[in-house]
Design an enzyme around this catalytic site. Structure first.
Site, short mmCIF file in Angstrom:
data_model
loop_
_atom_site.label_atom_id
_atom_site.label_comp_id
_atom_site.label_asym_id
_atom_site.label_seq_id
_atom_site.Cartn_x
_atom_site.Cartn_y
_atom_site.Cartn_z
N LYS A 82 0.82 -1.21 0.00
CA LYS A 82 0.00 0.00 0.00
C LYS A 82 0.86 1.27 0.00
O LYS A 82 0.38 2.34 -0.37
CB LYS A 82 -0.95 0.01 1.20
CG LYS A 82 -0.27 0.14 2.55
CD LYS A 82 -1.27 0.14 3.69
CE LYS A 82 -0.60 0.26 5.05
NZ LYS A 82 0.20 1.47 5.20
N ASP A 83 2.13 1.16 0.41
CA ASP A 83 3.02 2.31 0.47
C ASP A 83 3.82 2.51 -0.82
O ASP A 83 4.54 3.50 -0.96
CB ASP A 83 4.02 2.16 1.63
CG ASP A 83 3.37 2.19 2.99
OD1 ASP A 83 2.30 2.82 3.12
OD2 ASP A 83 3.92 1.57 3.93
N ARG A 130 -8.88 8.66 2.64
CA ARG A 130 -9.74 7.61 2.07
C ARG A 130 -10.77 7.15 3.10
O ARG A 130 -11.97 7.03 2.79
CB ARG A 130 -8.87 6.41 1.65
CG ARG A 130 -9.67 5.15 1.30
CD ARG A 130 -8.75 3.97 1.05
NE ARG A 130 -7.98 3.59 2.22
CZ ARG A 130 -8.43 2.78 3.19
NH1 ARG A 130 -9.66 2.30 3.13
NH2 ARG A 130 -7.64 2.45 4.20
N ARG A 131 -10.32 6.88 4.31
CA ARG A 131 -11.24 6.43 5.36
C ARG A 131 -12.19 7.55 5.77
O ARG A 131 -13.39 7.33 5.98
CB ARG A 131 -10.44 5.94 6.57
CG ARG A 131 -9.69 4.65 6.32
CD ARG A 131 -8.74 4.32 7.45
NE ARG A 131 -8.08 3.03 7.25
CZ ARG A 131 -6.88 2.72 7.73
NH1 ARG A 131 -6.20 3.62 8.44
NH2 ARG A 131 -6.37 1.52 7.51
N ARG A 148 -1.31 9.87 14.05
CA ARG A 148 -0.20 9.19 13.39
C ARG A 148 0.56 8.42 14.45
O ARG A 148 0.33 8.56 15.63
CB ARG A 148 0.73 10.22 12.72
CG ARG A 148 0.14 11.02 11.58
CD ARG A 148 0.08 10.23 10.28
NE ARG A 148 1.35 9.63 9.96
CZ ARG A 148 2.40 10.27 9.44
NH1 ARG A 148 2.32 11.56 9.19
NH2 ARG A 148 3.51 9.62 9.15
N ARG A 154 -1.30 4.49 18.36
CA ARG A 154 -2.63 4.92 17.94
C ARG A 154 -3.73 4.30 18.81
O ARG A 154 -4.73 4.95 19.10
CB ARG A 154 -2.85 4.60 16.45
CG ARG A 154 -2.15 5.60 15.54
CD ARG A 154 -2.40 5.31 14.09
NE ARG A 154 -1.49 4.31 13.57
CZ ARG A 154 -1.53 3.81 12.34
NH1 ARG A 154 -2.49 4.20 11.50
NH2 ARG A 154 -0.66 2.93 11.94
N CYS A 240 -1.97 8.59 -1.72
CA CYS A 240 -2.35 9.03 -0.38
C CYS A 240 -3.04 10.39 -0.39
O CYS A 240 -3.71 10.76 0.57
CB CYS A 240 -1.12 9.10 0.52
SG CYS A 240 -0.47 7.48 0.96
#
Length: 302
Positions: A82-83, A130-131, A148, A154, A240
């Site tokens: 995903k990165d 996105r979320r 973050r 978190r 992103c």
């Protein structure tokens, strides 16, 4: 003669666990290989006061690792797919993608079992645009608090920031043995994951002597799914900085494709679910992107 291999990775506990998984896979087919891990701090590991979509550039969780790979300071690099930007640096390529873990997002809370139990004006922790945009469409009036840090940090912020809950990738919780914190796992048709979520990729130089060794541990089903996700992401131009989710779930010759797109303020929002066959995957991807970029959809302006 034993092969000696230097593996580059980020230094978070999750990144190191994923590197351990990759090394175990390599050693399962090459038991005599000697491996040394080199931890590299990336741009994304040094900026904690901004959400990801506000950080300029791309690939900020892998940039310095790729530079070390090009400079031959390391032999291979382990990344969360995903990165990884859809366009790699010249001279580099992904040699293998390991079998994907669950790509879905998870709801983590100390007091609520699901997102839909949350009271109005709840505070949800996430730095993912996105979320955020998808949750706005699902839940309406909620507050989002940027958070973050590593997974454990978190989770602690639920208490320190007085949050009703946070959203995390379920695969990260599982890999760290923290899945007990997931109150519920959110289906893809409600919250579409980002391209590559749940998959671990191994990057090498194009002329690497280790390409054949690494490519042997590639998981073909995951490779095809992630390749299609990244193709759609590239065609749309998402990363992103764009509220975009793309997920492929396949079985045999067929797959289900989930795509979400939106604007940061939530004014443009849409989801598409399509079924297709691998035989016509490229054509389906092209048609889907054309549909997303149609004027009424507005994806070309997001």
């Amino acid at each position: 003669m034993k092969k000696r291999l230097i593996v580059g990775t980020r230094g978070s506990r999750l990144a190191l666990k994923q590197t351990e998984i990759a090394i175990e896979a390599l050693k399962s087919l090459n038991p005599d290989i000697e491996v040394r891990v080199k931890v590299i701090k990336t741009t994304g590991d040094t900026i904690w006061d901004k959400p990801l979509h506000e950080i300029k550039g791309k690939g900020f969780f892998i940039k310095e690792i790729e530079e070390a790979l090009i400079a031959k300071e390391i032999d291979i690099a382990v990344h969360s797919m995903k990165d990884v930007p859809t366009e790699l640096k010249d001279g580099l390529k992904i040699a293998a993608v390991l079998e994907r873990d669950d790509p879905r997002d998870a709801f983590v809370s100390f007091n609520y079992e699901t997102l839909f139990e949350l009271p109005e004006d709840s505070k949800i922790g996430t730095s993912s645009v996105r979320r955020t945009v998808q949750l706005l469409g699902l839940l309406g009036k909620v507050q989002f608090v940027p958070i973050r840090g590593n997974v454990e940090t978190r989770i602690k912020k639920i208490a320190t920031e007085n949050l009703h809950g946070i959203i995390l990738a379920y695969c990260g919780l599982k890999r760290l043995g923290l899945e007990r914190y997931a109150k519920s796992i959110i289906p893809q048709d409600l919250l579409v994951p980002c391209a590559g979520q749940g998959a671990i990729g191994i990057e090498v130089r194009e002329d690497s002597e280790f390409f054949d060794i690494v490519s042997r541990i590639n998981h073909e089903k995951t490779w095809k799914e992630v390749e299609l996700e990244r193709k759609i992401q590239k065609l749309i131009g998402g990363g992103c900085h764009v509220p975009l989710g793309v997920n492929v779930e396949s079985e045999g010759d067929f797959f289900t494709l989930y795509v979400f797109f939106g604007s940061q303020d939530g004014s443009t929002f849409g989801k598409i679910k399509e079924k297709g066959s691998w035989e016509s995957a490229d054509e389906l991807a092209r048609q889907l992107v054309e549909k997303l970029k149609a004027p009424r959809r507005g994806a070309d302006t997001i």
